[in-house]
Design a protein around this motif. Structure first.
Motif, PDB file in Angstrom:
ATOM      1  N   VAL A 144       0.827  -1.215   0.000  1.00 56.25           N
ATOM      2  CA  VAL A 144       0.000   0.000   0.000  1.00 56.25           C
ATOM      3  C   VAL A 144       0.858   1.261   0.000  1.00 56.25           C
ATOM      4  O   VAL A 144       0.743   2.125  -0.881  1.00 56.25           O
ATOM      5  N   TYR A 145       1.742   1.382   0.972  1.00 55.80           N
ATOM      6  CA  TYR A 145       2.487   2.634   1.131  1.00 55.80           C
ATOM      7  C   TYR A 145       3.627   2.754   0.127  1.00 55.80           C
ATOM      8  O   TYR A 145       3.890   3.841  -0.393  1.00 55.80           O
ATOM      9  N   ALA A 148       2.090   3.711  -3.160  1.00 58.85           N
ATOM     10  CA  ALA A 148       1.658   5.110  -3.114  1.00 58.85           C
ATOM     11  C   ALA A 148       2.859   6.050  -3.219  1.00 58.85           C
ATOM     12  O   ALA A 148       2.842   7.027  -3.979  1.00 58.85           O
ATOM     13  N   PHE A 149       3.909   5.748  -2.477  1.00 55.60           N
ATOM     14  CA  PHE A 149       5.090   6.613  -2.508  1.00 55.60           C
ATOM     15  C   PHE A 149       5.760   6.562  -3.883  1.00 55.60           C
ATOM     16  O   PHE A 149       6.282   7.573  -4.371  1.00 55.60           O
ATOM     17  N   ALA A 150       5.727   5.386  -4.530  1.00 54.99           N
ATOM     18  CA  ALA A 150       6.338   5.255  -5.853  1.00 54.99           C
ATOM     19  C   ALA A 150       5.672   6.166  -6.877  1.00 54.99           C
ATOM     20  O   ALA A 150       6.292   6.562  -7.866  1.00 54.99           O
ATOM     21  N   ALA A 151       4.407   6.507  -6.646  1.00 56.45           N
ATOM     22  CA  ALA A 151       3.703   7.397  -7.574  1.00 56.45           C
ATOM     23  C   ALA A 151       4.297   8.798  -7.582  1.00 56.45           C
ATOM     24  O   ALA A 151       4.083   9.567  -8.526  1.00 56.45           O
ATOM     25  N   CYS A 229       8.355   4.415   3.863  1.00 54.70           N
ATOM     26  CA  CYS A 229       7.450   5.103   2.942  1.00 54.70           C
ATOM     27  C   CYS A 229       6.182   5.529   3.670  1.00 54.70           C
ATOM     28  O   CYS A 229       5.678   6.649   3.476  1.00 54.70           O
ATOM     29  N   GLN A 230       5.673   4.654   4.504  1.00 61.21           N
ATOM     30  CA  GLN A 230       4.482   4.987   5.287  1.00 61.21           C
ATOM     31  C   GLN A 230       4.746   6.185   6.195  1.00 61.21           C
ATOM     32  O   GLN A 230       3.942   7.120   6.277  1.00 61.21           O
ATOM     33  N   GLN A 231       5.892   6.176   6.863  1.00 60.96           N
ATOM     34  CA  GLN A 231       6.221   7.271   7.776  1.00 60.96           C
ATOM     35  C   GLN A 231       6.362   8.590   7.034  1.00 60.96           C
ATOM     36  O   GLN A 231       5.878   9.626   7.506  1.00 60.96           O
TER      37      GLN A 231
END
Length: 283
Positions: A144-145, A148-151, A229-231
């Motif tokens: 998930v994270y 999302a961060f890769a976007a 990435c989540q953080q």
């Protein structure tokens, strides 16, 4: 099956001290501490790598990294390095076990095992393994994270000590961004980026980690990268610009807590938990 991690006897401590490669290794004699195993035969090392590959898949299941059949983890065979072991196609991470792993060559042919290989996993992982003989293991999942961060198409920033472990040790890959990698040329285009780093953020796709040390190290650094990435996404959602760890301190943290060995060491806690709670891994 190996129920516990290898523990050095007190008489072995002197040799262990001389081989210290991390400040986390104890200097006090006689203490229980994980030791990297050695093997008398290829068969022993093969069994070890297969068991740890299964444990890495089970760890991904515990982290919720599953997304249908997406996601693939690989480790080279110790005797035949042109071949690699990987999780079977369309088997949930939580159901991967030693008996259903498959052995695949760089052309995508399954040479041992009853299951098919994930086409995308073959295209990307086989290309990296073939291009970089120093890479022993590799991990990828649609998280998930990380996705999302890769976007965002940019590197992770050193906003914490944990994130600093990836400082100047990961790349952002823009080649083939967002296009499903099912053509072999795409794998070789992406593979060029993996030299000298332990992680990659593939734009519009997700996270990859690799290791010249072990599947345990590659798996732990994948878990860590997803967490970082989540953080960063959480911090940026506040609207406030985070304070970055300075470059010199980021490099110090990376050198001391971002190595392959440290990744392996972190994974030992996961291994112990899985051995105690999921003995069917070894079926």
């Amino acid at each position: 099956m190996q129920d516990t991690m290898e523990r050095p006897a007190a008489s072995q401590q002197g040799a262990a001290e001389r081989k210290r490669i991390s400040v986390y290794q104890p200097t006090q004699p006689g203490l229980s501490f994980p030791e990297i195993p050695s093997f008398a035969t290829h068969a022993q090392e093969r069994q070890h790598r297969k068991e740890r590959l299964v444990a890495a898949c089970r760890a991904f299941a515990l982290q919720g990294f599953d997304y249908g059949f997406a996601g693939h983890l690989t480790v080279r065979d110790p005797e035949f390095p042109q071949l690699y072991w990987t999780n079977p196609m369309c088997v949930h991470f939580s159901n991967v076990r030693v008996s259903n792993l498959i052995l695949v060559d760089h052309a995508g042919k399954v040479v041992e095992g009853a299951y098919a290989v994930n086409r995308a996993g073959f295209v990307l992982h086989a290309a990296v393994h073939e291009k970089h003989p120093e890479i022993l293991a590799m991990c990828h999942a649609h998280t998930v994270y990380g996705t999302a961060f890769a976007a965002l198409g940019r590197p992770l920033e050193p906003i914490t000590q944990d994130a600093a472990a990836f400082y100047e040790d990961h790349v952002v890959i823009k080649s083939e961004a967002g296009q499903v990698a099912v053509e072999e040329r795409a794998g070789f285009t992406v593979a060029d980026w993996f030299k000298g780093v332990k992680a990659a953020i593939h734009q519009n796709h997700g996270l990859f980690t690799c290791s010249g040390h072990s599947i345990e190290s590659a798996a732990f650094w994948f878990i860590a990268l997803e967490r970082c990435c989540q953080q960063q996404l959480l911090v940026e959602a506040t609207g406030h610009k985070p304070v970055l760890v300075p470059p010199d301190k980021s490099r110090f943290s990376r050198d001391n807590v971002g190595s392959d060995y440290i990744g392996w060491l972190h994974f030992q806690t996961i291994w112990d938990q899985l051995v105690r709670t999921q003995p069917d891994m070894f079926d």
